[in-house]
Each structure stands twice: as C-alpha cells, then as structure tokens.
Design a protein around this motif. Structure first.
Motif: not given
Ligand SMILES: Cc1ncc(COP(=O)(O)O)c(C=O)c1O
Length: 404
Positions: A124, A126, A237
């Motif tokens: 997405d 990051n 996510g």
């Molecule tokens: C800023 C941010 N926070 C939280 C998450 C969630 O991480 P995960 O996909 O490992 O649950 C993401 C995932 O891209 C993120 O970019």
C-alpha cells in the motif's frame, strides 16, 4: 456483514501451537535489533508519553511509539524488508545471518556472490518503500506493485529509491497473487511479502521478526521508566505487525502480559470476522476495502501471525475512517504539555480505537470488557507519519472525515 457491536472478545480455543510465538522471543528479536543497529540510519524511535491526554481521558498513562522517524522512511516497515533481505542473502550465500551486518550486506563481495536478483513486492506504499530502500542499499533490482487507488505520491517515493513501481487495477490481496506469479516467472525473482501461504513462510517470518523490533524497543523503553503496560492496542492489515508486536509483548511480560486489542478498519475486518467465527479458522474478506487506512486495507490474515493473535489477543475491534481522522487531529494538535505526533491514517488507527472506547459510543462496551480505567497504562504505536501528505492536510487542516 452488519456489525453490532464493533468489537468481539476472543473466545477461540487455544491452538496448541507455539512455533510462531517462539519466533518472537525477545532474545531472538534482540539479535534482529542488533542487525538494524548496524545501519547508519538506525536510531531507537521515541516513546511519547501523552500524560495530559491520559489525564483528560482518565486513564493511568498513554505511551505512543512514534515510528515516523524510522530509517527516514516515515513508517516502521523498513524494519521488516531490511531484515528479510539480510536473512535471504545469508541463506543464499550460506552464512549465519548474525554475521551479516550492514557493512557485509552492502559489500561488493556479497553483491558479486549473489548475482542479479529481482525483489518483487505488493504494497500500500510503506512496505514497498522499505523493500525498494533495502534493495537499493544492496545494489539489487526491486519491482513494486500497488493496489488500485493508491496515491501517486506513494509510488513516487518508491521510484525515488530506484525501484520500478506500478499501480494496478486489483485489490491488495489480488495484487499479491499477481506479484507472486510474476516472481515465479522472473529469473532470480523473489517475492518479498509480509503475507504467508503454503510453501512461502521464510520471508514473511523474517519480516515479522523485523517488525518485532518496534515492540521490543517499546518494552525496554517502558521498563527503563519503571512502567509495566496493562493494555496493548495494535492495528492490523494482514496482521504481521500486530502478531509480531503481540508476540514480543506476550513473551516479554510472560503470564501477566498486557490485555491486547487488535484494531482493524471496518472495511477490512478479516481478523474480527475470524474471531467471530470462533473456531480458529481464518475468514477472508474480498472486494475494494475502501478506507483511508490504506495500510490496513488487507482482507486475508497472515496465517503465521494469526496463530499468535488467536492465542494471545483478548479482543478484536473495528473502527471507521472518522475515528482514525480524529486521532490524527488530536495527535497533531495535542493537549497542552504533550508532545506532538504527526500520524497518518493507519498510523493513528489504534489511537482512534482508544478514543472511541473512551469518548465514543460504538466501542464503549469494549472499554468496560477490557477493563480500561484510571489504573490502565496503555501502549500504542503510531506506525506511520504523513505518508500521504495531501490527505493528511485534508484531514488535519480542512477537517475531512469529521467526527461522528
Ligand atoms: C502504517 C501501517 N500501519 C500498519 C500496517 C499493518 O501491518 P500488517 O499488514 O502487517 O498488519 C501497515 C501495513 O502496510 C502500515 O503501512
């Protein structure tokens, strides 16, 4: 599925599996942290104590780990990509990962031994930025794909790190399937994903160990201040970050670990739905998953980290976009005396959940069930800064997504 209420207690019977949790032992994650510490950009990120906000909300303490300065990438995600590439390189050249620090990883000798790899990822924004950054460091090619609707600014940040980048017409989970196929067809192509599936567990496992450094630093920062948290609120996510954080915290504090609440966007509530199902099986969500919390717009839980969450999380909650937007505004214009945190849409989601539990209607029952009150010391992570600066301004300056 209409949700009433927007949260559930976890009543899933224990899995009887301890493998994923064992990967998140603090001693193992400390080794990962030492690897990260060999990077010139490494610095422990701040744990901001929001004492005055805690006073206003009538809780004992709010401790927010601010991941925006991490490696200069505006989110925690570089921790996972860099460690996964290091572990992959170590395995490929046949050396112990402990010996592969930043200097070794970026050396011409290792580059020569590796040859030309292509690291491919779905993001997405990051995670792909982290993969592009880590690949650039080791002089390897990266190709990054984004789901439809991603803002061009995030693509530009990835391309600026030398990667190829594209926005697809697919949702997040379908983009992963597309990139997995592409990697399989690409000579020396390697998919670098925080999602896992049958036959693909090494790289996601290393990524989650990389993410575990956030919680390990936070546990140590709290210990140094003589504080033991009673609650952890953590956003999910695919759940790699939530599972990693929950695992580290559960291992660090042992039997008496903090009550953990997993926070999702209601548009991508796969962990919540899996908890409602209640037998430990995963429930996937499809479709566009429209939410401003782009990092949380994932409909399929990571099966490795799901094992940790189903065993160690106590509650699963969902929030709406205005809840995250409100938390962004409050963190950006804090109560007098508290430090300011620039927090993006996914970054502020756990704080959005806390605020809704205490001052809103939809999660009031969760506040009572989780026992949040004047003695609670609550740990949260702002996982990103203003990764979409245009939307940050629309929300914080112009009041988009007003409180409900
Ligand atoms: C800023 C941010 N926070 C939280 C998450 C969630 O991480 P995960 O996909 O490992 O649950 C993401 C995932 O891209 C993120 O970019």
């Amino acid at each position: 599925m209409e949700k009433t209420p927007m949260w559930t207690a976890n009543r899933i019977p224990p899995s009887g599996k301890a493998q994923s949790l064992a990967m998140m032992e603090p001693s193992a994650i400390e080794k990962v942290r030492r690897f990260h510490a060999s990077f010139p950009e490494y610095a422990q990120t701040p744990l901001v104590s929001l004492d005055n906000l805690a006073g206003e909300l009538n809780v004992g303490g709010i401790y927010l780990k601010d991941e925006s300065p991490r490696f200069g990438l505006n989110s925690f995600k570089g921790l996972g990509a860099s460690y996964a590439l290091a572990a992959f390189i170590a395995k490929t050249v046949g050396m112990p990962v402990e010996e592969l620090d930043y200097a070794a990883m970026t050396s011409p000798e290792i580059r020569e031994r590796l040859g030309d790899f292509t690291f491919i990822a779905t993001t997405d924004g990051n995670h792909g930025r982290g993969v592009a950054w880590a690949a650039e460091k080791i002089g390897q090619k990266a190709i990054i794909y984004m789901p439809k609707g991603c803002p061009p600014v995030k693509l530009d940040n990835i391309k600026r790190l030398g990667a190829e980048g594209y926005i697809t017409e697919l949702n997040y989970d379908d983009t992963i399937r597309f990139t997995a196929e592409l990697a399989a067809k690409t000579p020396k192509g390697v998919i670098v994903q925080d999602q896992a599936w049958e036959g693909y567990t090494d790289i996601p496992g290393w990524i989650m160990q990389g993410y575990g450094v956030v919680a390990l630093e936070a546990c140590k920062q709290l210990s140094e201040r003589g504080i033991k948290p009673t609650h952890l609120l953590v956003q999910a996510g695919v759940g790699a970050f939530a599972g990693a954080s929950t695992g580290v915290v559960a291992n660090f504090y042992g039997k008496d670990h903090p009550t953990t609440i997993v926070v999702e966007s209601e548009a991508a509530d796969c962990h919540y739905r899996s908890a409602i199902r209640g037998d430990g099986e995963i429930v996937n969500v499809g479709g566009d998953m429209n939410t401003i919390m782009a990092g949380l717009a994932c409909g399929e839980p990571n099966p490795i980290t799901w094992e940790i969450l189903r065993d160690k999380a106590s509650f699963f909650a969902c929030i709406k976009d205005p809840h995250a937007a409100r938390a962004m505004r409050i963190l950006g214009a804090p109560v007098k005396g508290d430090g300011r945190v620039v927090s993006g849409e996914s970054g502020a989601s756990a704080m959005g959940c806390l605020l809704e539990m205490i001052t809103g209607g939809s999660l009031k029952g969760l506040r009572e069930a989780a026992g949040i009150g004047p003695d609670s010391r609550i740990l949260l992570v702002s996982t990103e800064g203003d990764t979409d600066p245009g939307n940050y301004r629309r929300i914080v300056w112009e009041g988009a997504y007003p409180s409900i």
